[in-house]
Design an enzyme around this catalytic site. Structure first.
Site, PDB file in Angstrom:
ATOM      1  N   SER A  68       0.857  -1.187   0.000  1.00  0.00           N
ATOM      2  CA  SER A  68       0.000   0.000   0.000  1.00  0.00           C
ATOM      3  C   SER A  68       0.893   1.237   0.000  1.00  0.00           C
ATOM      4  O   SER A  68       2.125   1.121   0.039  1.00  0.00           O
ATOM      5  CB  SER A  68      -0.919  -0.028   1.219  1.00  0.00           C
ATOM      6  OG  SER A  68      -0.149  -0.091   2.392  1.00  0.00           O
ATOM      7  N   GLY A 124      -3.232   7.318  -5.754  1.00  0.00           N
ATOM      8  CA  GLY A 124      -4.025   8.549  -5.858  1.00  0.00           C
ATOM      9  C   GLY A 124      -3.302   9.609  -6.669  1.00  0.00           C
ATOM     10  O   GLY A 124      -3.902  10.291  -7.504  1.00  0.00           O
ATOM     11  N   CYS A 172     -12.713  26.038  11.467  1.00  0.00           N
ATOM     12  CA  CYS A 172     -13.767  25.232  12.078  1.00  0.00           C
ATOM     13  C   CYS A 172     -13.588  25.180  13.598  1.00  0.00           C
ATOM     14  O   CYS A 172     -13.839  26.170  14.262  1.00  0.00           O
ATOM     15  CB  CYS A 172     -13.856  23.868  11.424  1.00  0.00           C
ATOM     16  SG  CYS A 172     -15.512  23.175  11.600  1.00  0.00           S
ATOM     17  N   HIS A 209     -14.466  25.203   5.828  1.00  0.00           N
ATOM     18  CA  HIS A 209     -13.126  24.674   5.531  1.00  0.00           C
ATOM     19  C   HIS A 209     -12.644  25.182   4.177  1.00  0.00           C
ATOM     20  O   HIS A 209     -12.855  24.515   3.164  1.00  0.00           O
ATOM     21  CB  HIS A 209     -13.162  23.145   5.485  1.00  0.00           C
ATOM     22  CG  HIS A 209     -13.452  22.495   6.800  1.00  0.00           C
ATOM     23  ND1 HIS A 209     -12.463  21.977   7.592  1.00  0.00           N
ATOM     24  CD2 HIS A 209     -14.614  22.288   7.458  1.00  0.00           C
ATOM     25  CE1 HIS A 209     -13.000  21.468   8.697  1.00  0.00           C
ATOM     26  NE2 HIS A 209     -14.307  21.642   8.628  1.00  0.00           N
ATOM     27  N   GLU A 258      -9.752  25.114   3.066  1.00  0.00           N
ATOM     28  CA  GLU A 258      -8.652  24.288   2.546  1.00  0.00           C
ATOM     29  C   GLU A 258      -9.129  23.296   1.487  1.00  0.00           C
ATOM     30  O   GLU A 258      -8.373  22.905   0.610  1.00  0.00           O
ATOM     31  CB  GLU A 258      -7.935  23.552   3.693  1.00  0.00           C
ATOM     32  CG  GLU A 258      -8.698  22.425   4.387  1.00  0.00           C
ATOM     33  CD  GLU A 258      -9.627  22.889   5.512  1.00  0.00           C
ATOM     34  OE1 GLU A 258     -10.017  24.071   5.507  1.00  0.00           O
ATOM     35  OE2 GLU A 258      -9.974  22.057   6.380  1.00  0.00           O
TER      36      GLU A 258
HETATM   37  N1  GLN Z   1     -16.193  19.778  16.557  1.00  0.00           N
HETATM   38  C1  GLN Z   1     -16.646  21.007  15.964  1.00  0.00           C
HETATM   39  C2  GLN Z   1     -18.053  20.900  15.423  1.00  0.00           C
HETATM   40  O1  GLN Z   1     -18.542  19.828  15.185  1.00  0.00           O
HETATM   41  C3  GLN Z   1     -15.690  21.444  14.866  1.00  0.00           C
HETATM   42  C4  GLN Z   1     -15.696  20.545  13.681  1.00  0.00           C
HETATM   43  C5  GLN Z   1     -14.524  20.720  12.760  1.00  0.00           C
HETATM   44  O2  GLN Z   1     -13.517  21.313  13.145  1.00  0.00           O
HETATM   45  N2  GLN Z   1     -14.602  20.179  11.554  1.00  0.00           N
HETATM   46  O3  GLN Z   1     -18.704  21.895  15.235  1.00  0.00           O
END
Ligand code: GLN
Length: 536
Positions: A15, A20, A387, A513, A515
């Protein structure tokens, strides 16, 4: 419209050979010739999707615009090809069985015995053909996860065997990626593992058309000829995949090996010119010739496994190239920060030009993250919270700037007197876990004149989410009065999507996010500006 052509990518011997990246690189080359390409990943595990997996298991969970929680390879596909993937681009054994069992319960099988062959293999084939049936693609690349010979990949190889036969010559090819180890004692590259791996595929009825050999040393013409002879492929279909300095070199290495040309020949594809890789090459040039460096601290709790933050590190690479600057990443374990004495803490943090607090779940290391935010805010170091990182920024600000000493998130202390971060409507710690978060792209309206507005250069954006908790709007006024700005909000629900601190040089937290959507061709503006801020 001509039917789509299919490319299957399997792996053998070991692996982690980079299936990818090979799939993404081939996809890139075909797309750079003008073909419409998509890539799909089939994963042989029983989780319905990787959303319930701990990042230590398979690295980051990547989220598509339509809210699929997927394997991190889909991130490579999007970043290399500058395309968007969807629910249909990642399928697991769990998902296959789930649909078959649902059909069985509905009575769709009309009393038949439901079996791996034909029912599971038919469902795999249906999922493979789904993307092609949209009519949106000239080529569909399907990467089969796992290693040939594993019990769990058998139904997938059988599905490939059947499909290749059904589609007919010139419509499907199988690329098999193997390891060609170098025995230093003998001073030789060894082809036997590849031969055995191809034999395993043959036992399952599949003759690979192209072999890609992952190697630390160049493959000599003799080695290529030997592999070709023993594995029934033409010599030009033995492709060297030599260790590269960066994953972004691989498309060019594959071009040199003419992988795309060999694939096109075998699929009877003609009428396309040479791949246009000008912008890719100039990205690589800037990537390799930075004019300076910055130190970015990534504070997280899964840092032992760098793949847990794959999209973030790749987005920083794209942003670095855009700034002719190399972001040197300093990995900081949030738990370590918690226990450090003040002096050691300051020595550690003062080296940094920018601080990024990463996404995450669960209580472990949370106070370390909050401490990192506090340092960044009070020492005026560029700060980027994603997040959970944004949620930590809100908690820190509530505690230390707005005087709400007991501010917390309901995820960690549901009885705290100031839950500045609380569960979204309909969410709680008791909801069933799989696929139930706020997932995928949602709109966000930016406050005119805010830093976020300046960074994006527009007022309305759409970004991908994966969370259960959110900024508690009951505290919006108090936190804004204390100097925080909710600079991005969801227009329908009023949810706070971005916070910033206007009196700070560069302080942004995003509930979404960014990213996930950074690509080589379109580096994400938040990362580009964050790196730029770290440079000043
Ligand atoms: N744990 C947090 C939530 O559920 C942040 C989630 C995350 O960072 N993706 O809101």
């Amino acid at each position: 419209m001509p039917a789509a052509k299919f490319i299957f990518v399997t792996g053998g011997v070991s692996s982690s050979l980079g299936k990818g990246i090979i799939s993404a690189s081939l996809g890139k080359l075909l797309r750079a010739r003008g073909m419409r390409v998509t890539i799909q990943k089939l994963d042989p595990y029983i989780n319905v999707d990787p959303g319930t997996l701990n990042p230590y298991e398979h690295g980051e969970c990547y989220v598509t615009e339509d809210g699929a929680e997927t394997d991190l390879d889909l991130g490579h596909y999007e970043r290399f090809l500058n395309i968007r993937t969807s629910q249909d681009n990642n399928v697991t054994t769990g998902r296959i069985y789930q649909s078959v069992i649902q059909k069985e319960r509905r009575g769709d099988y009309l009393g038949k015995t439901v079996q791996v062959i034909p029912h599971i293999t038919d469902e795999i084939k249906r999922r493979i053909k789904l993307l092609a049936e949209t009519g949106k693609y000239d080529v569909v690349i399907t990467e089969i996860g796992g290693t040939v010979g594993d019990i769990e990949s058998l139904p997938y190889i059988e599905a490939v065997r059947q499909l290749k036969y059904e589609l007919g010559l010139g419509n499907a090819v199988v690329i098999h990626l193997t390891l060609i180890p170098y025995l230093s004692a003998a001073g030789e590259l060894k082809t036997k593992p590849t031969q055995y791996s191809v034999k395993t595929l043959l036992e399952q009825g599949v003759q690979p058309d192209i072999l890609v050999g992952r190697t630390e040393h160049p493959l000599s013409p003799e080695i290529r000829a030997k592999i070709a002879l023993f594995c029934n492929v033409s010599v030009d279909a033995v492709i060297e995949s030599i260790d590269a300095e960066s994953i972004y070199d691989v498309p060019l290495l594959m071009k040199k090996e003419e992988l795309d040309r060999v694939v096109m020949e075998k699929l009877n594809i003609s009428g396309y010119g040479e791949p246009d890789l000008e912008s890719w090459e100039s990205f690589l040039y800037t990537l390799k010739h930075p004019l300076r460096a910055v130190r970015i601290g990534i504070v997280g709790k899964y840092i032992e496994l760098k793949d847990a933050y794959k999209s973030i590190t790749e987005a920083l690479i794209h942003a670095g190239a855009a700034n002719r600057c190399k972001p040197e990443i300093e990995w900081i374990h949030s738990e370590d920060l918690q226990d450090l004495g003040e002096e050691d803490f300051l020595t550690r943090m003062k080296k940094l030009d920018g601080i990024l607090v990463a996404p995450g779940f669960g209580n472990r290391g949370i106070e370390g993250k909050i401490r990192a935010v506090h340092f960044a805010r009070t020492h005026r170091i560029p700060f980027f919270g994603i997040c959970l990182g944004m949620q930590c920024a809100v908690i820190e600000f509530a505690r230390y700037a707005a005087g709400l000493k007991e501010a917390h998130s309901a995820e960690f202390q549901s009885r705290a007197s100031h839950l500045v971060i609380d569960y979204l409507h309909g969410q709680s710690e008791d909801v069933e876990k799989g696929g139930t978060m706020r997932l995928g792209s949602f709109d966000c309206a930016l406050v005119t004149g805010s830093l976020a507005h300046k960074v994006y250069g527009k007022e309305n954006i759409s970004e991908r989410h994966r969370h259960r908790l959110e900024f508690n709007n009951q505290y919006l006024d108090r936190l804004q009065e204390a100097g925080m700005l909710a600079s991005g909000r969801n227009p329908e629900l009023g949810l706070v999507e971005i916070v910033e601190v206007p009196e700070h040089p560069w302080f942004i937290g995003t509930q979404f996010h960014p990213e996930y959507s950074s690509t080589v061709d379109a580096p994400h503006p938040l990362f580009v500006h964050f790196v730029k801020a770290a440079m000043t």
